[in-house]
Design an enzyme around this catalytic site. Structure first.
Site, mmCIF file in Angstrom:
data_model
loop_
_atom_site.group_PDB
_atom_site.id
_atom_site.type_symbol
_atom_site.label_atom_id
_atom_site.label_comp_id
_atom_site.label_asym_id
_atom_site.label_seq_id
_atom_site.Cartn_x
_atom_site.Cartn_y
_atom_site.Cartn_z
ATOM 1 N N GLY A 146 26.151 80.928 20.774
ATOM 2 C CA GLY A 146 26.121 79.835 19.807
ATOM 3 C C GLY A 146 27.014 78.679 20.207
ATOM 4 N N GLU A 206 29.899 76.185 16.076
ATOM 5 C CA GLU A 206 31.211 76.262 15.439
ATOM 6 C C GLU A 206 32.378 76.185 16.414
ATOM 7 O OE1 GLU A 206 30.732 78.948 11.720
ATOM 8 O OE2 GLU A 206 29.201 79.595 13.120
ATOM 9 N N PRO A 211 20.597 70.664 26.489
ATOM 10 C CA PRO A 211 21.960 70.132 26.679
ATOM 11 C C PRO A 211 22.283 68.954 25.774
ATOM 12 C CG PRO A 211 20.603 69.834 28.663
ATOM 13 C CD PRO A 211 19.816 70.683 27.718
ATOM 14 N N GLY A 241 24.992 71.419 6.271
ATOM 15 C CA GLY A 241 25.188 72.582 5.399
ATOM 16 C C GLY A 241 26.574 73.161 5.603
ATOM 17 N N ILE A 277 22.048 77.246 28.090
ATOM 18 C CA ILE A 277 21.931 76.033 27.282
ATOM 19 C C ILE A 277 20.443 75.707 27.141
ATOM 20 C CG2 ILE A 277 22.522 73.579 27.159
ATOM 21 C CD1 ILE A 277 24.888 75.653 26.808
HETATM 22 MO MO1 MOS Z 1 28.254 78.629 9.192
HETATM 23 S S1 MOS Z 1 30.014 78.611 8.148
HETATM 24 O O1 MOS Z 1 28.093 80.334 9.406
HETATM 25 O O2 MOS Z 1 27.047 77.882 8.329
#
Ligand code: MOS
Length: 755
Positions: free
Chosen positions: A714, A717, A644, A249, A641
């Site tokens: 997170g 990203e 892992p 996505g 984590i």
């Molecule tokens: Mo991400 S760009 O917050 O799916």
């Protein structure tokens, strides 16, 4: 598995042994055997196929569509155009919140960008619908297209990214630059990128009266349902969306897109189920992209190599009809402790589809420029780029002044450098060659991403047989949410993972919030964790208040849950199984609820980020300029984590995108027509296995007690950040040539002034 230190935890919360285990994907066998049913795999009885016709111009009006020719094609059932489309309850150009994007739903004959949907052909077969769309042979009134960073007049947007102020300052930049003994000024450009998930946007929509059933990939089920409810004027409860699997996505499925809604409109029009799947080239327009940027830096440092000024200005592009502005300068808010920092944004409106969140929006674009500028500053100071970063990384978040986990970042630098062998790096460029005579270069970049949470809910059930159910409308984009969240579910219920039925991926389940911002595991995970704690607390109430139970009188906080049993904390020889407690209480099942959300109080006191340090090696052919990344090592600290294996996979995926950002990805826009010239995976380059021979993600131990009770940050990203800059810096170190336009292609390496 380290001891768990929890901060916001009620005393009765118990922990098991599922969290921290490197389980393989629970849906892995379904996926590799082809039995996982993605949206486009659905074929309800009587289903028709819809195909979009899209504009070949970037600005103007559609003056003619040969609807008769398309309808004359045998097996074409209907052609949906602005003239006959079903009425909507809401204007698709209306916008009541920043997460509501304006959509092109055939509202008129205007064309606002290339590849904008202008009609939908519905037919008995995909082939007939495709042929019908071609027969429409549109004619246009064409206005000159405006694309590129200098096409129109620049302005300062009201907000960038998700509602951030467009500028921020701390300290006096002028004074900082004046006090510097070394200064650099440089501009960097990044190219437009398109999300290009493996699975294109697809939808199968079926109406039954005013009830709507939809199969479509979604990173935000509740928001998608709300948007459809508004557009079609029906209650959200009348809409059922199934999104069990997504083939990626990257942000483009965070909000339901125009083409997906067109599929629902088509089904409404023909009163039969309809499937609509975007072709690859149709994804280069109506479903978002990462906007191009030009980022200008003025940086100063004193004679000790300490930053005195960091000025980061971004110019970016957006569409003519909606507002999303890539927040690239925000990358400078977090990493480096300059005496003065200033960030700002300006934008131009061009004839493009609206840009959107794309994996590490702002952080990825900003990071490659910032990490390049920091390297150039280190070079000006005559310092090793890692030593320069160690001298300047922030102990408190520079722009907010709040403390954060900078020790974790120091650990990342140390562990990454050690693993990579950074201390053997010669300071000057063009000093290393391999046995084949290729130039070798090493570069470093700092990675960071905010530790965000949205709002999510979950429901937990314990059944009389001692098994559990966890319900949450969460989203598995391929990242492994079905596995990691089920691990949290099992531990929250004190059960083995096989004893928990994990129900997820549909809109009738509790809203898990959006799977974006690298916040899904934290948000959905905390909702699950609290739901489990709630149902266990109810179970403990039953047992501890019943004088037939060995736990009678222990008090709710006096028991823990493990392996399907409650134990007295002070005497573990006294315990009772869940099934026995529920059977005696004559209850078929009990339920608990939980939610996960940002801890507002903690947010006020702490800056919350995941951190990392990425080291890259490239080899460059000295004659041809051909570049290859041969090694990437990233060390990341991202809190607790959960799994892992999934986390490494996310981090490596992000790092590969970083390589892609630096060397490969580039949507080439034709300046005359405003059309993307490479809307396919043959010419829009993304790295394949041969492009990334060795890539390693080290997990640096970190316990951040402030982010949430589980300590989850997170990982989706952060991998892109740091990496893109590290690769660019390695190219400089190999060649002595600083390319400031990304991706670094060989023509640019040979002639840095080239387009
Ligand atoms: Mo991400 S760009 O917050 O799916």
């Amino acid at each position: 598995m380290p001891e768990i230190a929890l901060t916001q935890t009620p005393a009765h919360v118990r922990h098991g042994s599922n969290i921290g285990q490197p389980l393989t994907r629970r849906d892995g066998i379904l996926k590799v055997t082809g039995s996982a049913r993605y949206a486009a795999d659905n074929h309800p009885l009587g289903m028709l196929y819809a195909v979009l016709a899209v504009s070949s111009i970037a600005r103007g009006r559609v003056t003619f569509l040969d609807v008769d020719a398309a309808k004359a094609h045998p097996r074409v059932v209907e052609v949906m155009t602005p003239a006959n489309k079903p009425k909507l309850a809401q204007d698709p150009d209306e916008k009541s919140n920043p997460f509501m994007f304006r959509l092109d739903l055939l509202q008129n004959d205007r064309v606002r960008y290339a590849n904008q949907p202008i009609a939908v052909v519905i037919a008995e077969t995909l082939e007939a619908a495709t042929e019908g769309a071609a027969l429409l042979s549109p004619r246009y009134d064409t206005d000159p297209a405006r694309v590129g960073l200098d096409a129109t007049e620049a302005f300062v947007p009201e907000a960038v990214g998700p509602g951030h102020p467009p500028m921020a300052h701390r300290g006096d930049i002028k004074a900082g630059l004046a006090a510097a003994s070394k200064r650099i000024e440089a501009s960097y450009e990044t190219a437009p990128q398109y999300h290009n998930a493996m699975e294109p946007h697809a939808i199968v929509a079926a109406w039954d009266g005013d009830t709507l059933s939809v199969d479509t990939p979604s990173q935000g089920l509740a928001m998608a349902r709300g948007r459809l409810a508004g557009l079609f004027g029906i209650a959200p409860e009348k809409i059922h969306i199934r999104s069990p699997f997504l083939g990626g996505g990257f942000g483009s499925k965070g909000m339901i897109s125009g083409p997906q809604v067109l599929g629902v409109m088509a089904a409404r029009m023909v009163r039969r189920p309809v499937k609509l799947v975007l072709r690859r080239e149709q994804m280069f327009g109506p479903v978002g992209h990462r906007a191009s940027t030009r980022q200008t830096f003025r940086v100063g440092a004193d004679s000790d190599g300490k930053l005195t000024a960091l000025d980061h200005r971004t110019k970016t592009t957006s569409s003519t009809f909606d507002d999303f502005f890539e927040p690239a300068s925000d990358a400078s808010h977090t990493l480096y402790a300059s005496r003065a920092i200033s960030t700002s944004h300006e934008a131009v409106r061009i004839d493009t589809g609206t840009p959107l969140f794309m994996r590490a929006p702002g952080e990825a674009t900003g990071s490659i420029a910032l990490e390049s500028a920091i390297d150039e500053m280190a070079q000006a100071c005559g310092m090793d780029p890692l030593a320069f970063r160690l001298a300047n990384y922030a102990e408190v978040e520079p722009i907010s002044g709040k403390p954060f986990s900078s020790k974790a970042l120091r650990d990342c630098y140390a562990q990454g450098a050690e693993r990579f062998g950074w201390q053997r790096r010669p300071p000057a460029p063009r000093q290393m060659r391999d046995r084949d005579g290729l130039l070798v270069g090493w570069g470093v970049g700092t990675a960071t991403f905010p530790a965000l949470m949205f709002q999510g809910n979950a429901k937990a059930v314990l059944r009389q047989d001692g098994s559990g159910i966890m319900e949450i409308g969460a989203h598995d984009m391929g990242q492994g949410a079905w596995t990691a969240l089920a691990q949290i579910a099992a531990d929250s219920l004190g059960l083995d993972i096989d004893q928990v039925e994990f129900r997820s991926g549909t809109s009738d389940l509790p809203d898990a919030g959006i799977a974006g911002g690298s916040a899904h595991t934290a948000t959905a995970g905390m909702a699950i964790y609290n739901a489990g704690a709630d149902v266990i607390a109810r179970l403990a109430d039953l047992a501890t208040s019943d004088n037939r139970s060995p736990l009678f009188g222990a008090g709710n906080a006096g028991v823990i849950a493990r392996g399907g049993r409650l134990f007295r904390r002070d005497d573990e020889s006294r315990s009772e199984g869940y099934a026995d407690i529920l059977t005696r209480a004559e209850l078929a099942a009990i339920e608990g609820q939980g939610s996960g959300a940002t801890d507002q109080a903690a947010q006020l006191s702490y800056a919350m980020h995941a951190h990392g340090a990425v080291f890259a090696e490239v080899k460059v052919d000295p004659d041809l300029g051909q570049m290859r990344v041969t090694r990437v090592v990233g060390a990341f600290a991202a809190g607790r984590i959960i799994n892992p294996r999934m986390v490494r996979s996310q981090l490596c995926g992000g790092m590969i995108w970083g390589v892609s950002f630096a060397l490969h990805e580039h949507a080439v826009m034709d300046l005359r027509s405003g059309r993307p010239m490479n809307p396919n995976l043959a010419e829009y380059h993304i790295p394949v296995n041969a492009d990334v021979p060795s890539i390693e993600a080290l997990l640096v131990d970190e316990h951040d007690p402030h982010v949430n009770a589980l300590g989850i940050k997170g990982v989706g990203e952060i991998g892109i950040t740091g990496t893109a800059g590290a690769v660019a810096n390695a190219v400089w170190h190999a060649t002595g040539c600083r390319v400031r336009k990304f991706p670094i292609t060989l023509d640019r390496l040979i002639n840095p002034q080239s387009g």
